[in-house]
Scaffold this active site. Structure first.
Site, PDB file in Angstrom:
ATOM      1  N   HIS A  48       0.863  -1.177   0.000  1.00 28.08           N
ATOM      2  CA  HIS A  48       0.000   0.000   0.000  1.00 28.08           C
ATOM      3  C   HIS A  48       0.904   1.233   0.000  1.00 28.08           C
ATOM      4  O   HIS A  48       1.597   1.507   0.984  1.00 28.08           O
ATOM      5  CB  HIS A  48      -0.906  -0.003   1.234  1.00 28.08           C
ATOM      6  N   THR A 121     -11.293  20.253 -51.782  1.00 27.94           N
ATOM      7  CA  THR A 121     -12.353  19.613 -51.007  1.00 27.94           C
ATOM      8  C   THR A 121     -12.564  18.218 -51.579  1.00 27.94           C
ATOM      9  O   THR A 121     -12.559  18.043 -52.798  1.00 27.94           O
ATOM     10  CB  THR A 121     -13.670  20.418 -51.049  1.00 27.94           C
ATOM     11  N   HIS A 122     -12.723  17.242 -50.702  1.00 31.51           N
ATOM     12  CA  HIS A 122     -12.847  15.839 -51.112  1.00 31.51           C
ATOM     13  C   HIS A 122     -11.628  15.388 -51.921  1.00 31.51           C
ATOM     14  O   HIS A 122     -11.714  14.480 -52.748  1.00 31.51           O
ATOM     15  CB  HIS A 122     -14.123  15.614 -51.928  1.00 31.51           C
ATOM     16  N   SER A 248      15.990   3.364 -45.809  1.00 28.34           N
ATOM     17  CA  SER A 248      17.173   2.523 -45.644  1.00 28.34           C
ATOM     18  C   SER A 248      17.605   1.880 -46.946  1.00 28.34           C
ATOM     19  O   SER A 248      18.722   1.380 -47.044  1.00 28.34           O
ATOM     20  CB  SER A 248      16.890   1.444 -44.593  1.00 28.34           C
ATOM     21  N   LYS A 253      14.607   9.020 -51.298  1.00 26.83           N
ATOM     22  CA  LYS A 253      13.438   9.326 -50.473  1.00 26.83           C
ATOM     23  C   LYS A 253      13.709  10.450 -49.468  1.00 26.83           C
ATOM     24  O   LYS A 253      14.758  10.515 -48.854  1.00 26.83           O
ATOM     25  CB  LYS A 253      12.968   8.085 -49.712  1.00 26.83           C
ATOM     26  N   GLU A 260       4.705  12.376 -39.618  1.00 25.83           N
ATOM     27  CA  GLU A 260       4.160  11.032 -39.413  1.00 25.83           C
ATOM     28  C   GLU A 260       4.233  10.625 -37.943  1.00 25.83           C
ATOM     29  O   GLU A 260       3.309   9.984 -37.420  1.00 25.83           O
ATOM     30  CB  GLU A 260       4.920  10.025 -40.289  1.00 25.83           C
TER      31      GLU A 260
END
Length: 374
Positions: A48, A121-122, A248, A253, A260
């Site tokens: 406790h 939009t969309h 990697s 890239k 992210e």
């Protein structure tokens, strides 16, 4: 050995320091006298933590004062009041960073108020807008999150000394005055009424605000990620070609890893809302089902929200604009995005809006005439 990523990967020193065991103990007692190691030794026997704390304090008291340690109190008088102090300190860190990020957005809004871009939009080209407006919208939302955090602070950061089932019975007729005095010493408003615990709707509000802040940062990160896609490449994260590695295996890239990570960690913060809601309904005057959950939920939600706030500040401070691509995408449909303007001008010239809409729609070029291939 470190296991949780908060220990070695996520979080800032200033927020982690708030939730370290030593500081948590300091909020409950005085670590100049009560030592964490001794308290843990006792807890191993008592199973406790607050009983262990009480005995640790008793051991260092002089002249028989230890006999009165914890008199009239119950465990959650200590736990809830100290958590209020920890949450208060966490909120102060979060407020400072929300304010800093809002100022960054306002600066970007001012600098880019004339930078015209295509609004979508969309996922489809809609009408021209400006990057200044994007940043202005985010600044406005961040300000609202700041206000929400202040409001949550007023409700969740409260002190209590009400004893078992909240009646102050052991403290006698002076119970309510003692309750208010303890809160005043702690620099907290006194809880209006408790039933051995501060009611957890307060904590639901706090965790929900953190989740809401996380959703705003998620929104910002998602937009930057989308705009950094190869096909769009209007804005993106700063990438150091001399040091940074995007992939990697693929040397070309430049992945939006900061945005992210913001989006990914935000999911964890948002997931705690359900846990906080489940902590509100307890058996009768209280049970312990909230306790174990909150030992994880409070530090993690504060540390991770603070962490992605830091990441978003870094992201927006180093945002890269690709003006030629902004211009290219704006003109991708060869003026078709001005269809609403043409309809409006026809209506102003006296043509009915519905008629004008039909004429413009009927005479628009077919899709292949303005596809990306052109």
């Amino acid at each position: 050995m470190a296991i949780h990523p908060i220990e070695f990967r996520y979080g800032t020193p200033e927020m982690k320091k708030i939730w370290e065991e030593e500081n948590k103990l300091q909020k409950m007692s005085n670590t100049n006298f009560v030592k964490l190691e001794r308290m843990k030794e006792i807890e191993a026997e008592t199973n406790h933590d607050i009983a262990a704390l009480s005995k640790s304090i008793t051991e260092v008291c002089e002249n028989g004062a230890g006999e009165y340690v914890h008199f009239g109190a119950t465990s959650n008088d200590i736990v809830d009041s100290s958590n209020s102090l920890l949450i208060h300190d966490s909120i102060e860190v979060l407020k400072e960073k929300l304010e800093r990020l809002t100022k960054i957005m306002l600066k970007l809004a001012e600098e880019n108020k004339m930078k015209v871009c295509i609004g979508r939009t969309h996922g489809q080209h809609a009408l021209p807008t400006t990057y200044g407006m994007k940043f202005g919208i985010w600044a406005d939302e961040l300000h609202r999150q700041y206000v929400r955090l202040e409001n949550a602070e007023a409700n969740v950061c409260i002190g209590m000394m009400d004893g078992a089932v909240g009646t102050t019975a052991a403290l006698g007729e002076q119970g309510w005055e003692i309750h208010k005095s303890v809160a005043e010493i702690l620099g907290l408003p006194a809880a209006t009424i408790t039933n051995q615990v501060v009611q957890r709707d307060n904590h639901v509000e706090f965790i929900s605000v953190l989740a809401n802040i996380a959703s705003t940062l998620d929104k910002i990160g998602l937009e930057i990620r989308s705009l950094q896609r190869t096909e769009l490449m209007e804005v993106g994260e700063y990438f150091d070609p001399e040091k940074q590695v995007g992939s990697s295996t693929m040397p070309h890239k430049m992945n939006p890893i900061t945005a992210e990570r913001i989006c990914g960690v935000a999911r964890i913060v948002k997931s705690y809302v359900n846990a906080a809601l489940d902590n509100n309904p307890l058996w009768h005057e209280r049970d312990l089902t909230n306790s174990s959950c909150e030992r994880i939920m409070f530090p993690e939600s504060c540390i991770l929200t603070d962490y992605i706030l830091n990441l978003t500040i870094k992201l927006m401070n180093n945002l890269v604009f690709y003006d030629e691509n902004i211009e290219r995408n704006l003109n991708l449909t060869n003026g078709l995005i001005m269809a609403e303007r043409l309809m409006a001008e026809l209506t102003r010239a006296g043509m009915g809006k519905q008629t004008a809409y039909g004429i413009v729609r009927k005479n628009k070029p077919i899709r292949k005439n303005y596809c990306l291939a052109n």
